[in-house]
Write a protein that holds these residues in place. Structure first.
Motif, PDB file in Angstrom:
ATOM      1  N   GLU A 150       0.830  -1.245   0.065  1.00  0.00           N
ATOM      2  CA  GLU A 150      -0.118   0.185  -0.005  1.00  0.00           C
ATOM      3  C   GLU A 150       1.052   1.439   0.004  1.00  0.00           C
ATOM      4  OE1 GLU A 150      -2.840  -0.213   3.169  1.00  0.00           O
ATOM      5  OE2 GLU A 150      -3.759  -2.032   2.437  1.00  0.00           O
ATOM      6  N   GLU A 151       0.563   2.191  -0.764  1.00  0.00           N
ATOM      7  CA  GLU A 151       1.413   3.325  -1.317  1.00  0.00           C
ATOM      8  C   GLU A 151       1.429   4.283   0.190  1.00  0.00           C
ATOM      9  OE1 GLU A 151       3.750   5.806  -3.711  1.00  0.00           O
ATOM     10  OE2 GLU A 151       2.594   3.958  -4.022  1.00  0.00           O
ATOM     11  N   ALA A 152       0.429   4.434   0.990  1.00  0.00           N
ATOM     12  CA  ALA A 152       0.319   5.202   2.065  1.00  0.00           C
ATOM     13  C   ALA A 152       1.385   4.626   3.339  1.00  0.00           C
ATOM     14  CB  ALA A 152      -0.901   5.211   2.753  1.00  0.00           C
ATOM     15  N   ARG A 153       1.751   3.457   3.078  1.00  0.00           N
ATOM     16  CA  ARG A 153       2.618   2.907   4.442  1.00  0.00           C
ATOM     17  C   ARG A 153       4.085   2.966   3.848  1.00  0.00           C
ATOM     18  NH1 ARG A 153      -0.645   0.004   7.927  1.00  0.00           N
ATOM     19  NH2 ARG A 153      -2.743  -0.586   7.127  1.00  0.00           N
TER      20      ARG A 153
END
Length: 409
Positions: A91-94
């Motif tokens: 996941e990009e946000a992580r």
């Protein structure tokens, strides 16, 4: 040119998010602090640190120095942790939180990832068993009368299971029958061999007097790894009657540093070979899900490929082995390890040990660095394997390697 993130893997990387094998590692700045890691490409994610950063409910399990507590937690937890790991890595946000927790494989030391409780080795390849029978009982039937009725196995020594890369000292022992009333010859084994095998690691235990049925395989088996059950053929041939293998096997067994979760091999499930003998109900898998695994193994000796044993040809499946191992009421413990026995296929290049490849030394292998009948000091054996994965990807298993060291005395 911007630096590529270790999180940016090619779609077909065999250690991508469809795999995620578990191991235990240390770093040079903290060599005494063992941490659970997950392989991602050519990096290792510090799973405990990632779980703590994400405030995961499983942070305590992933913060241990071995896999045993996680393995004991059971399949619902295994699946939940696996889903979390995939999210953290994809996941990009992580990315800002996870990327600093990735260590290059070349910068860490890998350790035995779990504490081995009991060790059982089976004899599940019909091709291997028949070849051995033809060698040593040329006038009789290749298979013993019980072979197609039950998975034959023996208990090994858990304390000499070692992680990939550990040197293997040439064992010493009694090397054969004496002539007349003289003592048996004694010394370093002259017929040292490897055995290419696949092993299964027990996670959830079972109580005494509670057999595990074929359907219980997924609930108890945490994962899969490659295994090399080194064998001193000359010691073994003198000692094995009437009780079976002992010192010819117990000196060392090498396992991979990575345990592949069982769920990662879902796309590799396949049907076992056709059986020509009826089975007792507790072993009858004719109505069960496909119990074999399509694993393609390669054996290299000093860097030269010498064999390609196919695991899909094994007569007895791991689920049948587990059912047989517990049918008498024997319990399972977290960390139990059971291995397939030598994996061999029907073709000469698919034989999983030197005993078969050289036909007990009669037909030496011709390699770029000389002929071999059995292993010499300094020889290095490496097992690698892959299986079909989702979306036409491959799932790689962690390699097993071991170099033969001279006898200690």
């Amino acid at each position: 040119m911007p630096r590529q993130s270790p999180l940016d893997l090619p779609h077909d990387d065999p250690f991508g998010p469809h795999n995620l094998p578990y191991g235990v590692f240390t770093t040079p700045d903290a060599p005494d602090v063992r941490r659970i890691g997950v392989r991602y490409g050519n990096h290792v994610l510090d799973a405990g640190a990632a779980a703590a950063a994400a405030d995961s409910p499983h942070a305590a399990l992933l913060g241990h120095p071995t896999l045993n507590p996680l393995m004991a937690a059971g399949r619902p937890v295994w699946q939940a942790v696996r889903a979390e790991l995939r999210a953290w890595l994809t996941e990009e946000a992580r990315r800002p939180a996870v990327e600093p927790l990735l260590h290059p494989l070349t910068a860490v030391a890998l350790h035995l990832p779990f504490e081995v409780a009991d060790y059982v080795d089976f004899y599940a390849s019909e091709h291997h068993a028949a070849n051995v029978g033809r060698m040593f009982r040329p006038e009789g039937e290749p298979l013993t009368p019980n072979w197609k009725h039950l998975p034959i196995g023996y208990h090994g020594r858990a304390g000499t299971v070692v992680v990939s890369g550990t040197p293997i000292g040439r064992p010493r022992g009694q090397l054969g029958s004496p002539s007349g009333h003289t003592l048996p010859p004694f010394g370093p084994s002259r017929r040292l061999d490897f055995e290419a095998e696949v092993a299964f690691v027990i996670g959830a235990p079972s109580p005494v007097n509670t057999p595990v049925p074929l359907s219980g395989f997924h609930d108890h088996v945490f994962g899969v790894c490659l295994l090399n059950d080194w064998s001193a053929r000359d010691i073994q041939s003198w000692e094995y009657r009437p009780l079976g293998p002992f010192l010819g096997k117990s000196f060392a067994t090498s396992v991979a540093a990575w345990v592949t979760p069982l769920d990662a091999l879902a796309a590799a499930r396949t049907g076992p070979p056709a059986r020509d003998v009826p089975l007792l109900p507790y072993l009858d898998d004719s109505a069960a899900e496909p119990g074999a695994f399509d694993l393609r193994i390669e054996v290299a000796l000093n860097g030269h490929p010498i064999a390609h044993p196919p695991f899909a040809t094994m007569y007895w499946t791991a689920a049948q082995q587990l059912a047989h191992m517990t049918v008498n009421g024997a319990s399972l413990r977290t960390g139990d390890l059971f291995a397939s026995g030598t994996v061999s296929g029907p073709e000469p290049h698919q034989r999983g040990c030197l005993l078969e490849l050289t036909w007990s030394g009669r037909d030496p292998l011709r390699l770029p660095d000389g002929e071999r009948t059995f292993l010499e000091d300094g020889d290095e054996v490496t097992l690698t394997a892959w299986a079909p994965g989702p979306d036409n990807n491959r799932v790689a298993l962690g390699e097993v390697t071991g170099r033969i060291a001279p006898s200690a005395r």
